[in-house]
Motif scaffolding. Structure first.
Motif, short mmCIF file in Angstrom:
data_model
loop_
_atom_site.label_atom_id
_atom_site.label_comp_id
_atom_site.label_asym_id
_atom_site.label_seq_id
_atom_site.Cartn_x
_atom_site.Cartn_y
_atom_site.Cartn_z
N THR A 60 -0.06 12.20 9.20
CA THR A 60 1.22 11.65 9.61
C THR A 60 1.03 10.18 9.96
OG1 THR A 60 0.85 12.39 11.88
CG2 THR A 60 2.15 13.83 10.45
N VAL A 61 2.08 9.39 9.74
CA VAL A 61 1.99 7.97 10.04
C VAL A 61 3.36 7.46 10.49
CG1 VAL A 61 2.38 7.37 7.59
CG2 VAL A 61 1.32 5.70 9.14
N GLN A 91 0.40 12.97 16.99
CA GLN A 91 -0.60 13.65 17.82
C GLN A 91 -0.90 15.06 17.34
OE1 GLN A 91 1.35 13.05 21.67
NE2 GLN A 91 -0.18 11.51 22.22
N ALA A 92 0.03 15.68 16.61
CA ALA A 92 -0.15 17.07 16.18
C ALA A 92 -0.94 17.20 14.88
CB ALA A 92 1.21 17.74 16.00
N ALA A 93 -0.99 16.16 14.07
CA ALA A 93 -1.61 16.25 12.75
C ALA A 93 -3.12 16.10 12.82
CB ALA A 93 -1.02 15.18 11.83
N GLY A 94 -3.80 16.60 11.78
CA GLY A 94 -5.23 16.42 11.70
C GLY A 94 -5.63 14.96 11.69
N LEU A 95 -4.86 14.15 10.97
CA LEU A 95 -5.02 12.70 10.98
C LEU A 95 -3.66 12.08 11.23
CD1 LEU A 95 -6.64 10.12 10.66
CD2 LEU A 95 -6.38 10.30 8.17
N GLY A 96 -3.45 11.62 12.45
CA GLY A 96 -2.19 10.98 12.82
C GLY A 96 -2.45 9.51 13.07
N VAL A 97 -1.73 8.65 12.37
CA VAL A 97 -2.03 7.22 12.39
C VAL A 97 -0.84 6.43 12.94
CG1 VAL A 97 -2.67 5.21 11.02
CG2 VAL A 97 -3.55 7.47 10.39
N ALA A 98 -1.12 5.61 13.95
CA ALA A 98 -0.15 4.65 14.45
C ALA A 98 -0.31 3.39 13.62
CB ALA A 98 -0.41 4.36 15.93
N PHE A 99 0.70 3.07 12.81
CA PHE A 99 0.61 1.96 11.87
C PHE A 99 1.36 0.75 12.42
CE2 PHE A 99 2.09 -0.46 8.14
CZ PHE A 99 0.87 -0.75 7.56
N ARG A 100 0.60 -0.30 12.77
CA ARG A 100 1.19 -1.52 13.34
C ARG A 100 2.25 -1.13 14.37
NH1 ARG A 100 1.54 -5.00 7.64
NH2 ARG A 100 -0.64 -4.64 7.06
N ALA A 101 1.83 -0.28 15.27
CA ALA A 101 2.75 0.48 16.11
C ALA A 101 3.12 -0.25 17.40
CB ALA A 101 2.13 1.83 16.45
N LYS A 102 4.20 0.27 18.01
CA LYS A 102 4.62 -0.20 19.31
C LYS A 102 3.53 0.14 20.35
CE LYS A 102 8.42 -1.27 17.22
NZ LYS A 102 8.02 -0.79 15.88
N PRO A 103 3.42 -0.63 21.42
CA PRO A 103 2.30 -0.45 22.37
C PRO A 103 2.12 0.97 22.88
CG PRO A 103 3.42 -2.50 22.83
CD PRO A 103 4.24 -1.81 21.77
N VAL A 104 3.22 1.65 23.22
CA VAL A 104 3.09 3.00 23.77
C VAL A 104 2.52 3.96 22.74
CG1 VAL A 104 5.45 3.75 23.18
CG2 VAL A 104 4.27 4.76 25.14
N VAL A 105 2.81 3.74 21.47
CA VAL A 105 2.32 4.60 20.40
C VAL A 105 0.87 4.28 20.08
CG1 VAL A 105 2.74 5.40 18.05
CG2 VAL A 105 4.65 4.71 19.48
N GLY A 139 0.78 -1.22 0.00
CA GLY A 139 0.00 0.00 0.00
C GLY A 139 0.81 1.27 0.00
N ALA A 140 2.14 1.17 0.18
CA ALA A 140 2.97 2.38 0.23
C ALA A 140 2.94 3.13 -1.09
CB ALA A 140 4.40 2.01 0.61
N LEU A 141 3.10 2.42 -2.19
CA LEU A 141 3.10 3.05 -3.51
C LEU A 141 1.75 3.72 -3.79
CD1 LEU A 141 4.95 0.27 -5.52
CD2 LEU A 141 5.83 2.57 -5.07
N LEU A 199 -5.01 4.29 4.98
CA LEU A 199 -4.89 5.74 5.17
C LEU A 199 -5.63 6.50 4.07
CD1 LEU A 199 -2.62 4.53 6.96
CD2 LEU A 199 -1.28 6.56 6.45
N LEU A 200 -5.76 5.88 2.91
CA LEU A 200 -6.56 6.48 1.84
C LEU A 200 -8.05 6.31 2.11
CD1 LEU A 200 -4.44 5.30 -1.22
CD2 LEU A 200 -4.59 7.63 -0.31
N PHE A 201 -8.44 5.12 2.53
CA PHE A 201 -9.85 4.90 2.86
C PHE A 201 -10.29 5.82 4.00
CE2 PHE A 201 -8.91 0.42 1.26
CZ PHE A 201 -9.53 0.63 0.03
#
Length: 297
Positions: free
Chosen positions: A241-242, A253-267, A157-159, A283-285
């Motif tokens: 942001t992702v 946390q600062a962006a209008g849409l900030g996404v934790a992607f398969r993130a570490k627990p604290v994130v 999905g990156a491309l 992120l597109l959907f």
């Protein structure tokens, strides 16, 4: 309606009964919920709603989904499509932690990966952890970097993420606590407008064990977000942001849409939006793009 709950699953993982179960859960809490709108058959759908906070809607959806491999992201209906993208590289745009993979050629993958894990989960200071890990690689030939690059894979999905946002007028930047050796190549391959990262010092074809200053850390990622938004005349609400690590959390946390992607627990625990199951097209959907609008990389 003023808010949208987007449900996204790996292809084939989202069913009509699951959608209705989530809709019923929202209504049971007093929300007004509209009819589901499919963005991609059996993969992504929007549920418009009013009367609940975003956090309440996500919590209700998570309970209703009962372990199904479906991500739930709540966004305001207005301004969904973002005009600035800042993405982390390691374990986000690419599947691996490139520094850990370099370390394998020095026989140090396990100890360095453990430091990486603790740093990305916020247990260690990022700057000091980076200096320590790079110091352990002093004398490693740069051929290890080339071999690491040859084995580096893009996240699914990156491309599509970058191509679609670029085609719709967004400025796309890669911002990484990793190294220019990789971010430059990833930026060229994926289509980012710009890349920002750290520099490995090299002498006589070998790593010196030092990182060039200034080091791009959590604060620098946030500063890059604010600078690029200002340069493009955009509010932070217009940014997406992702990332996956603790050094990404401030920009998430600062962006209008900030996404934790398969993130570490604290994130994952601190982010307003998270993607644990779907790929980066989620992120597109979440911005309301339909499958037919997504550019295939």
């Amino acid at each position: 309606m003023s808010q949208i709950l987007t449900l996204v699953a790996p292809p084939g993982g989202l069913s009509q009964p699951l959608l209705h179960r989530v809709r019923d859960a929202l209504q049971a809490l007093g929300a007004t919920a509209g009819a589901p709108d499919w963005l991609a058959p059996e993969e992504a759908a929007d549920l418009p709603f009013d009367g609940l906070a975003a956090e309440q809607a996500i919590a209700a959806a998570t309970t209703a989904l009962d372990g199904a491999l479906v991500d739930a992201i709540a966004t305001p209906a207005e301004g969904r499509r973002k005009r600035l993208l800042l993405a982390d590289m390691d374990s986000t745009i690419v599947t691996s932690e490139t520094l850990d993979e370099i370390a394998a050629y020095a026989g140090l993958k396990e100890p360095i990966a453990e430091i990486t894990r603790r740093s990305m989960n916020g247990e260690l200071d990022f700057r000091q952890a980076l200096i320590e890990r790079v110091g352990m690689l002093q004398g490693l030939p740069i051929s290890a970097l080339e071999r690491t690059w040859e084995a580096t894979a893009l996240t699914a999905g990156a491309l599509e993420l970058v191509a679609t946002m670029r085609a719709n007028g967004a400025h796309c930047a890669l911002v990484s606590g990793g190294f220019t050796f990789f971010t430059g190549r990833v930026a060229d391959l994926v289509g980012f407008h710009a890349h920002y990262s750290n520099t490995l010092e090299i002498a006589d074809g070998k790593l010196t064990g030092k990182v060039g200053e200034p080091i791009l850390d959590r604060d620098a990622k946030l500063a890059t977000l604010k600078r690029l938004a200002a340069e493009h005349g955009l509010p932070l609400e217009a940014a997406l942001t992702v990332g996956d690590g603790a050094n990404d959390l401030a920009m998430i946390q600062a962006a209008g849409l900030g996404v934790a992607f398969r993130a570490k627990p604290v994130v994952a625990a601190a982010a307003r939006a998270r993607v644990d199951h779907a790929d980066l097209r989620a992120l597109l959907f979440a911005q309301g793009y339909r499958a037919a609008e997504i550019i295939g990389g």
